[in-house]
Design an enzyme around this catalytic site. Structure first.
Site, mmCIF file in Angstrom:
data_model
loop_
_atom_site.group_PDB
_atom_site.id
_atom_site.type_symbol
_atom_site.label_atom_id
_atom_site.label_comp_id
_atom_site.label_asym_id
_atom_site.label_seq_id
_atom_site.Cartn_x
_atom_site.Cartn_y
_atom_site.Cartn_z
ATOM 1 N N GLY A 179 0.819 -1.217 0.000
ATOM 2 C CA GLY A 179 0.000 0.000 0.000
ATOM 3 C C GLY A 179 0.842 1.251 0.000
ATOM 4 N N GLY A 229 -6.001 -2.704 -0.702
ATOM 5 C CA GLY A 229 -5.097 -2.851 -1.842
ATOM 6 C C GLY A 229 -5.102 -4.259 -2.415
ATOM 7 C CD GLU A 235 -1.927 -6.527 2.987
ATOM 8 O OE1 GLU A 235 -1.425 -5.527 2.473
ATOM 9 O OE2 GLU A 235 -3.119 -6.573 3.322
ATOM 10 C CE LYS A 271 -5.911 4.599 5.628
ATOM 11 N NZ LYS A 271 -4.833 3.711 5.294
#
Ligand code: 5RP
Length: 227
Positions: free
Chosen positions: A26, A97, A103, A121
């Site tokens: 990202g 993303g 991940e 966020k």
């Protein structure tokens, strides 16, 4: 300074010589990977990276960071990655993303995970950000139907050019527009048992430290989720 860049550069300080480092994906992770590359070049830092996407792999290769796959290491010392939403109790949504599968695999086999975010966020409750669910293409319309019936407002993710997006593993992503997730644990359990779902973007009890870039500077939050 750019808030994502500030968080990314701060996180790179956690990387020590000889570590195996999980490299997230990202626009925030981009700065962290760049800073690790700079430290290798200018300070003689040596690390091995385990990337979480093709995008990060390409960046790391350009920077000359030696890479191994998750299957070539016994464990990852530290993973640094971005996040799309983090709740007050340090649970997260990731996958904006489209890299959530790798991940989550890399974070699962990491001794420590750091998330790097800008202050936008941080939320009270998860759910405003659409929850990504990675699915096998075969049967994906059946999953769309199930999610519609549950009022999850599913949207099959498309590329900028309008084709159905394929992840690095060739899967589709269905984004669930939930607005509020009252019980992330039970939603995760429900999604985990659906046939055709490969992984979802709820990252629960996974992050040990959060580095937040804000207008006031960078702050560091150690969470109760230590391994
Ligand atoms: C990719 C991710 C990213 O970490 C997340 O979307 C945050 O991205 P950015 O740092 O660009 O805001 O989960 O799958």
């Amino acid at each position: 300074m750019n808030l994502k860049k500030a968080a990314g550069i701060e996180a790179a300080k956690y990387v020590k010589d000889g570590m195996i480092v999980g490299l997230g994906t990202g626009s925030t992770a981009y700065y962290m990977v760049g800073e690790i590359g700079r430290r290798m070049r200018e300070e003689g830092l040596t690390i091995t990276g385990v990337t979480t996407s093709m995008q990060t792999k390409e960046q790391a290769e350009k920077l000359g960071i030696p890479l191994k796959s998750i299957d070539e290491v016994s464990e990852v010392d530290l993973t640094i990655d971005g996040a799309d939403e983090i709740s007050k109790d340090f649970q997260g949504i990731k996958g904006g993303g489209a890299a959530l599968l790798f991940e989550k695999i890399v974070a699962t086999y990491s001794k420590q995970t750091i998330w790097i975010v800008d202050e936008s966020k941080l939320v009270n409750q998860l759910g405003k950000f659409p929850l990504p669910v990675e699915v096998i293409p075969y049967g994906s319309q059946q999953l769309m139907r199930i999610f519609q019936e549950k009022n999850y407002h599913p949207v099959l993710r498309k590329t900028n050019t309008g084709e159905t997006l394929r992840t690095d593993s060739g899967h589709y992503i269905i984004d669930l527009h939930l607005e509020v997730i009252d019980d992330p644990e039970s939603l995760a359990t429900y999604l985990d048992q659906l046939v055709g779902v490969v992984e979802h973007g709820l990252f629960l009890n996974m992050v040990s430290t959060i580095i937040v870039g804000s207008a006031q500077g960078v702050s560091i939050i150690d969470t109760p989720h230590q391994k």
